[in-house]
Design a protein around this motif. Structure first.
Motif, PDB file in Angstrom:
ATOM      1  N   ALA A  63       0.852  -1.189   0.000  1.00  0.00           N
ATOM      2  CA  ALA A  63       0.000   0.000   0.000  1.00  0.00           C
ATOM      3  C   ALA A  63       0.890   1.243   0.000  1.00  0.00           C
ATOM      4  CB  ALA A  63      -0.910   0.007   1.218  1.00  0.00           C
ATOM      5  N   LEU A  64       0.646   2.135  -0.947  1.00  0.00           N
ATOM      6  CA  LEU A  64       1.386   3.395  -1.033  1.00  0.00           C
ATOM      7  C   LEU A  64       0.428   4.529  -0.727  1.00  0.00           C
ATOM      8  CD1 LEU A  64       3.875   5.107  -1.745  1.00  0.00           C
ATOM      9  CD2 LEU A  64       3.175   4.976  -4.148  1.00  0.00           C
ATOM     10  N   MET A  65       0.651   5.223   0.384  1.00  0.00           N
ATOM     11  CA  MET A  65      -0.238   6.296   0.808  1.00  0.00           C
ATOM     12  C   MET A  65       0.329   7.631   0.319  1.00  0.00           C
ATOM     13  SD  MET A  65      -1.141   4.942   4.647  1.00  0.00           S
ATOM     14  CE  MET A  65      -2.372   6.212   4.869  1.00  0.00           C
ATOM     15  N   VAL A  84       8.182   3.568  -7.110  1.00  0.00           N
ATOM     16  CA  VAL A  84       7.751   2.555  -6.144  1.00  0.00           C
ATOM     17  C   VAL A  84       7.092   1.378  -6.872  1.00  0.00           C
ATOM     18  CG1 VAL A  84       6.055   2.064  -4.326  1.00  0.00           C
ATOM     19  CG2 VAL A  84       7.505   4.098  -4.157  1.00  0.00           C
ATOM     20  N   ALA A  85       6.195   1.681  -7.799  1.00  0.00           N
ATOM     21  CA  ALA A  85       5.449   0.628  -8.497  1.00  0.00           C
ATOM     22  C   ALA A  85       6.361  -0.260  -9.347  1.00  0.00           C
ATOM     23  CB  ALA A  85       4.358   1.250  -9.362  1.00  0.00           C
ATOM     24  N   THR A  86       7.276   0.364 -10.088  1.00  0.00           N
ATOM     25  CA  THR A  86       8.148  -0.426 -10.967  1.00  0.00           C
ATOM     26  C   THR A  86       9.140  -1.260 -10.160  1.00  0.00           C
ATOM     27  OG1 THR A  86       9.595   1.517 -11.206  1.00  0.00           O
ATOM     28  CG2 THR A  86       7.957   1.150 -12.917  1.00  0.00           C
ATOM     29  N   THR A  87       9.656  -0.703  -9.073  1.00  0.00           N
ATOM     30  CA  THR A  87      10.584  -1.465  -8.240  1.00  0.00           C
ATOM     31  C   THR A  87       9.859  -2.603  -7.529  1.00  0.00           C
ATOM     32  OG1 THR A  87      11.860   0.558  -7.844  1.00  0.00           O
ATOM     33  CG2 THR A  87      12.333  -1.310  -6.420  1.00  0.00           C
ATOM     34  N   ALA A  88       8.660  -2.324  -7.035  1.00  0.00           N
ATOM     35  CA  ALA A  88       7.879  -3.357  -6.359  1.00  0.00           C
ATOM     36  C   ALA A  88       7.608  -4.529  -7.296  1.00  0.00           C
ATOM     37  CB  ALA A  88       6.565  -2.771  -5.842  1.00  0.00           C
ATOM     38  N   THR A  90       9.408  -5.650  -9.716  1.00  0.00           N
ATOM     39  CA  THR A  90      10.595  -6.500  -9.899  1.00  0.00           C
ATOM     40  C   THR A  90      10.765  -7.465  -8.730  1.00  0.00           C
ATOM     41  OG1 THR A  90      12.126  -4.949  -8.823  1.00  0.00           O
ATOM     42  CG2 THR A  90      11.765  -4.664 -11.189  1.00  0.00           C
ATOM     43  N   HIS A  91      10.169  -7.142  -7.600  1.00  0.00           N
ATOM     44  CA  HIS A  91      10.241  -8.028  -6.429  1.00  0.00           C
ATOM     45  C   HIS A  91       8.984  -8.877  -6.281  1.00  0.00           C
ATOM     46  CE1 HIS A  91      13.960  -6.420  -4.683  1.00  0.00           C
ATOM     47  NE2 HIS A  91      13.548  -5.229  -5.068  1.00  0.00           N
ATOM     48  N   GLY A  92       8.085  -8.830  -7.272  1.00  0.00           N
ATOM     49  CA  GLY A  92       6.892  -9.655  -7.239  1.00  0.00           C
ATOM     50  C   GLY A  92       5.726  -9.052  -6.479  1.00  0.00           C
ATOM     51  N   TYR A  93       5.760  -7.745  -6.244  1.00  0.00           N
ATOM     52  CA  TYR A  93       4.673  -7.076  -5.536  1.00  0.00           C
ATOM     53  C   TYR A  93       3.955  -6.101  -6.454  1.00  0.00           C
ATOM     54  CZ  TYR A  93       6.544  -8.840  -1.120  1.00  0.00           C
ATOM     55  OH  TYR A  93       6.973  -9.655  -0.109  1.00  0.00           O
ATOM     56  N   ASP A  94       2.642  -5.979  -6.259  1.00  0.00           N
ATOM     57  CA  ASP A  94       1.857  -4.929  -6.894  1.00  0.00           C
ATOM     58  C   ASP A  94       1.629  -3.824  -5.870  1.00  0.00           C
ATOM     59  OD1 ASP A  94       1.429  -6.056  -9.520  1.00  0.00           O
ATOM     60  OD2 ASP A  94       0.156  -7.541  -8.525  1.00  0.00           O
ATOM     61  N   VAL A  95       1.183  -2.649  -6.352  1.00  0.00           N
ATOM     62  CA  VAL A  95       1.028  -1.488  -5.478  1.00  0.00           C
ATOM     63  C   VAL A  95      -0.426  -1.039  -5.441  1.00  0.00           C
ATOM     64  CG1 VAL A  95       1.627   0.952  -5.167  1.00  0.00           C
ATOM     65  CG2 VAL A  95       3.413  -0.708  -5.740  1.00  0.00           C
ATOM     66  N   LEU A  96      -0.931  -0.851  -4.247  1.00  0.00           N
ATOM     67  CA  LEU A  96      -2.257  -0.288  -4.034  1.00  0.00           C
ATOM     68  C   LEU A  96      -2.066   1.188  -3.685  1.00  0.00           C
ATOM     69  CD1 LEU A  96      -5.347  -0.529  -3.497  1.00  0.00           C
ATOM     70  CD2 LEU A  96      -4.754  -1.129  -1.133  1.00  0.00           C
ATOM     71  N   LEU A  97      -2.555   2.069  -4.550  1.00  0.00           N
ATOM     72  CA  LEU A  97      -2.344   3.505  -4.387  1.00  0.00           C
ATOM     73  C   LEU A  97      -3.513   4.115  -3.617  1.00  0.00           C
ATOM     74  CD1 LEU A  97      -0.397   5.810  -5.176  1.00  0.00           C
ATOM     75  CD2 LEU A  97      -1.773   6.153  -7.226  1.00  0.00           C
ATOM     76  N   LEU A  98      -3.213   4.724  -2.469  1.00  0.00           N
ATOM     77  CA  LEU A  98      -4.228   5.381  -1.641  1.00  0.00           C
ATOM     78  C   LEU A  98      -3.949   6.878  -1.676  1.00  0.00           C
ATOM     79  CD1 LEU A  98      -4.075   2.961   1.427  1.00  0.00           C
ATOM     80  CD2 LEU A  98      -5.651   2.867  -0.505  1.00  0.00           C
ATOM     81  N   ILE A 120       4.003   1.992   2.452  1.00  0.00           N
ATOM     82  CA  ILE A 120       4.927   3.099   2.265  1.00  0.00           C
ATOM     83  C   ILE A 120       4.115   4.373   2.413  1.00  0.00           C
ATOM     84  CG2 ILE A 120       6.459   4.314   0.654  1.00  0.00           C
ATOM     85  CD1 ILE A 120       7.124   1.623  -0.599  1.00  0.00           C
ATOM     86  N   LEU A 121       4.573   5.291   3.255  1.00  0.00           N
ATOM     87  CA  LEU A 121       3.856   6.532   3.507  1.00  0.00           C
ATOM     88  C   LEU A 121       4.635   7.716   2.954  1.00  0.00           C
ATOM     89  CD1 LEU A 121       2.534   4.566   5.551  1.00  0.00           C
ATOM     90  CD2 LEU A 121       2.277   6.498   7.093  1.00  0.00           C
ATOM     91  N   MET A 122       3.940   8.614   2.264  1.00  0.00           N
ATOM     92  CA  MET A 122       4.542   9.843   1.752  1.00  0.00           C
ATOM     93  C   MET A 122       3.878  11.055   2.403  1.00  0.00           C
ATOM     94  SD  MET A 122       4.898   8.785  -2.288  1.00  0.00           S
ATOM     95  CE  MET A 122       5.357  10.466  -2.759  1.00  0.00           C
ATOM     96  N   ASP A 123       4.386  12.240   2.061  1.00  0.00           N
ATOM     97  CA  ASP A 123       3.872  13.504   2.610  1.00  0.00           C
ATOM     98  C   ASP A 123       3.898  13.446   4.134  1.00  0.00           C
ATOM     99  OD1 ASP A 123       2.885  16.095   2.447  1.00  0.00           O
ATOM    100  OD2 ASP A 123       0.806  15.448   2.536  1.00  0.00           O
TER     101      ASP A 123
END
Length: 338
Positions: A63-65, A84-88, A90-98, A120-123
């Motif tokens: 989850a990417l906030m 974040v999405a492209t690197t994830a 490569t490690h076999g993870y998808d990203v949920l964008l919040l 992963i938290l931003m802002d």
């Protein structure tokens, strides 16, 4: 769509053997594992995500906030999100964008529902309301940003305090003694957003050490707001010869206003920007700048998060050292006339 049973038939093994190869829950001989993996590749088999999650208690989702606010420069946020999405992946993870401004509620929703394996938290704000919840859960997390207290957290960020100091040093070295800082929108400082506060701290501390006068004025960005801000600065400090801009939407309005007033850059006024490289090189005057390392920040955050998920990571703070690139927007301070 290829099924697990078809993979088993192709490899000459039982369906349970294929399942064990995929989950890693039982030891399978190297020969058999290689045969199954080869069949998976040849047939183009992809495990059902829902079934895989039930079997492994993992969603393979991060989850990417990213609260998208009108006072933030969205292209930088999106560049980090893409990294974040492209690197994830490569490690076999998808990203949920919040993208909502839910704060602690979003953290509770993710940790309580099993929507994602990690966050992963931003802002990030200096006293971010989300942090007590992160410290109270076993779910791995990484911050792209730096709060006031980093205890028990993993953080990745540009060293914004050093960034501010570097900008002042560059202008002071060129002889500028009156420097104005055109900052982010007022709401960014009202929230005590980490990157803005730390940049300002670095600017002020280094200016004091070097005997430079510093004036900071937040700005909404855009031509009208920049015109008011610039008029206020020059009214308070008519001798201002150096500007540090930490507001991408204020860059071109500032340069246009300086031209209208007959102030040449860099002969009369020097400008340093803290901004993406693209903004600096495509401005009407090529800007001396400290670049925002968006891709590195996104990549490092995922790599540290994956290490935590694999049981290898420890809490740490990773600060990326700033680099200032001189271009045509800065030059020696104009000589003062008595």
């Amino acid at each position: 769509m290829v099924t697990l049973a078809e993979v088993a038939q192709h490899a000459g093994v039982s369906a349970s053997t294929v399942s064990y190869v995929l989950s890693g829950k039982r030891s399978i001989s190297t020969t058999t594992r290689q045969r199954v993996e080869e069949s998976i590749r040849e047939l183009g088999y992809h495990p059902n995500a829902g079934a895989r999650a039930l079997a492994s208690s993992r969603s393979n989702i991060i989850a990417l906030m990213v609260p998208l606010r009108t006072d933030m420069y969205v292209p930088v946020m999106m560049e980090i999100a893409i990294a974040v999405a492209t690197t994830a992946r490569t490690h076999g993870y998808d990203v949920l964008l919040l993208t909502g401004e839910e704060g602690p509620d979003a953290v509770r929703r993710v940790t309580g529902s099993g929507l994602a394996d990690a966050m992963i938290l931003m802002d990030v704000e200096l006293d971010d309301e989300r942090l007590p919840l992160l410290r109270g859960t076993d779910q791995p997390s990484v911050l792209i940003g730096l709060p006031a207290d980093t205890t028990g957290l993993t953080c990745v960020d540009l060293d914004f305090r050093a960034t501010g100091a570097l900008c002042v040093e560059h202008l002071a070295m060129l002889g500028h003694r009156d420097i104005a800082v055109i900052g982010e929108a007022p709401a960014v400082y009202e929230r005590h957003t980490g990157f803005a506060e730390r940049t300002l701290d670095g600017l002020r501390s280094r200016a004091q050490e070097l005997g430079v006068r510093l004036l900071h004025r937040p700005c909404e960005g855009g031509y009208d707001a920049m015109a008011v801000t610039l008029a206020r600065i020059l009214d308070e400090r008519p001798g201002t010869s150096g500007f540090v801009v930490q507001n991408e939407s204020a860059v071109e309005p500032l340069l246009a206003l300086l031209r209208q007033q007959g102030r040449a850059v860099p002969e009369d006024v020097s400008v340093v920007a803290i901004c993406p490289e693209q903004v600096a090189v495509q401005a009407s005057v090529r800007l001396t700048s400290v670049a925002i390392p968006a891709q590195e920040m996104g990549r490092y955050a995922v790599e540290h998060l994956v290490a935590k998920l694999d049981g290898r990571g420890t809490d740490e703070v990773v600060l990326i050292a700033p680099e200032l690139t001189p271009r045509t927007s800065t030059g020696p301070a104009p000589s003062r006339t008595s």
